[in-house]
Design a protein around this motif. Sequence first.
Motif, mmCIF file in Angstrom:
data_model
loop_
_atom_site.group_PDB
_atom_site.id
_atom_site.type_symbol
_atom_site.label_atom_id
_atom_site.label_comp_id
_atom_site.label_asym_id
_atom_site.label_seq_id
_atom_site.Cartn_x
_atom_site.Cartn_y
_atom_site.Cartn_z
ATOM 1 N N LEU A 76 0.841 -1.199 0.000
ATOM 2 C CA LEU A 76 0.000 0.000 0.000
ATOM 3 C C LEU A 76 0.876 1.249 0.000
ATOM 4 O O LEU A 76 1.829 1.347 0.773
ATOM 5 C CB LEU A 76 -0.921 0.001 1.222
ATOM 6 C CG LEU A 76 -1.954 1.129 1.292
ATOM 7 C CD1 LEU A 76 -2.967 0.986 0.162
ATOM 8 C CD2 LEU A 76 -2.658 1.126 2.646
ATOM 9 N N TRP A 96 -5.051 6.343 -1.646
ATOM 10 C CA TRP A 96 -4.184 5.179 -1.494
ATOM 11 C C TRP A 96 -4.094 4.446 -2.835
ATOM 12 O O TRP A 96 -4.980 4.554 -3.681
ATOM 13 C CB TRP A 96 -4.734 4.207 -0.438
ATOM 14 C CG TRP A 96 -5.099 4.837 0.873
ATOM 15 C CD1 TRP A 96 -6.326 5.289 1.258
ATOM 16 C CD2 TRP A 96 -4.231 5.091 1.975
ATOM 17 N NE1 TRP A 96 -6.299 5.806 2.520
ATOM 18 C CE2 TRP A 96 -5.010 5.700 3.001
ATOM 19 C CE3 TRP A 96 -2.885 4.874 2.221
ATOM 20 C CZ2 TRP A 96 -4.487 6.078 4.220
ATOM 21 C CZ3 TRP A 96 -2.356 5.249 3.443
ATOM 22 C CH2 TRP A 96 -3.143 5.842 4.422
ATOM 23 N N THR A 110 -7.073 -0.346 5.757
ATOM 24 C CA THR A 110 -6.149 0.784 5.682
ATOM 25 C C THR A 110 -5.534 0.998 7.065
ATOM 26 O O THR A 110 -6.116 0.587 8.081
ATOM 27 C CB THR A 110 -6.880 2.054 5.227
ATOM 28 O OG1 THR A 110 -7.903 2.360 6.182
ATOM 29 C CG2 THR A 110 -7.502 1.857 3.852
ATOM 30 N N ALA A 129 -8.944 2.396 11.226
ATOM 31 C CA ALA A 129 -8.668 1.644 10.000
ATOM 32 C C ALA A 129 -9.974 1.265 9.324
ATOM 33 O O ALA A 129 -10.950 0.896 9.985
ATOM 34 C CB ALA A 129 -7.849 0.401 10.329
#
Length: 306
Positions: A76, A96, A110, A129
């Motif tokens: 990522l 992202w 995330t 997240a």
Amino acid sequence: MIRQFINACLLLILMCQTAIAQPADINSRLNVSIHMRDSGYTMGDYINMHVEISTKNKLSIDPESLPLIGRINPWLDLQDLQVKSEKGKTTLDFTWQIFATVEIAQSLKTPQIQLKNLANPQQLITIPAQRFYYSPVLPYPIGEVKRHDNIPPPAFDVHTPLMLMGICLILATILSLLLLWLKDLLPWLPYQPGPMTALARQLKACGNDHLQHDQLQIIHHALNSTAKQSLYPSTLDKLFKVAPYLEKERDAIHAFFKASWHSIYENTSETPAITVAQTLAWVNRSAIAERLYRKHAEVAHKKLHR
């Protein structure tokens, strides 16, 4: 009765101290809302995450607490981050990008982000997240999958650097010798040798014990070149005026010139043979004196024209 009253007062004081010492919830006065699509992603896709932080108090996000643009983890990257502040609301737009792939659909998250508030340093703003579903690029194989071993790292090329180092060393040596030669610092290889220096090199290559007719002419030619005129027994002293560095060899040069003149032009049988060793002795001394004289003359000429 009095004891119970005192105990009740102490208990009330203890409860007040506990309430004062316990910090308030850091996000109790903040409303963090996140908008992000949670499915339909595959390798190379962008994930747009919109975060809104609403508060009635003053909010100033510390820039140093924001995540840096670039690699976050092996699969990522954070490509872009935009922060906008308005009255009572701060928005953050994260972009992202996913680089890895999976064999079957997986649920990923995330990273969790914690931001600092400059208006209240003790207050932390937590962006939780976010879960999303990641789809594979290729369909999952039905048959048996044979996995290959990891490719070994490429071997370090040792020969090319050594070869380049050798070439550079050879070039540096050649250039150093060339510079020394141009500065006339090589005793065995003079730069622009004078007549006597060239004569000494020719006589050293001579293999006989006595000088032949052509070798005598070569020596006379070197003396004429040094004097810059043709020399005769009557004009031999002009040589030492033009080349004062030969003054120490006056007697040896006079003796050689007299003997060689008789041998070349008068052809008298009574003239003794001239040995190479005897002649080479004063020629070598003359060559050294000539070289030193020319070097000092060149240095003096440069100083004069500065």
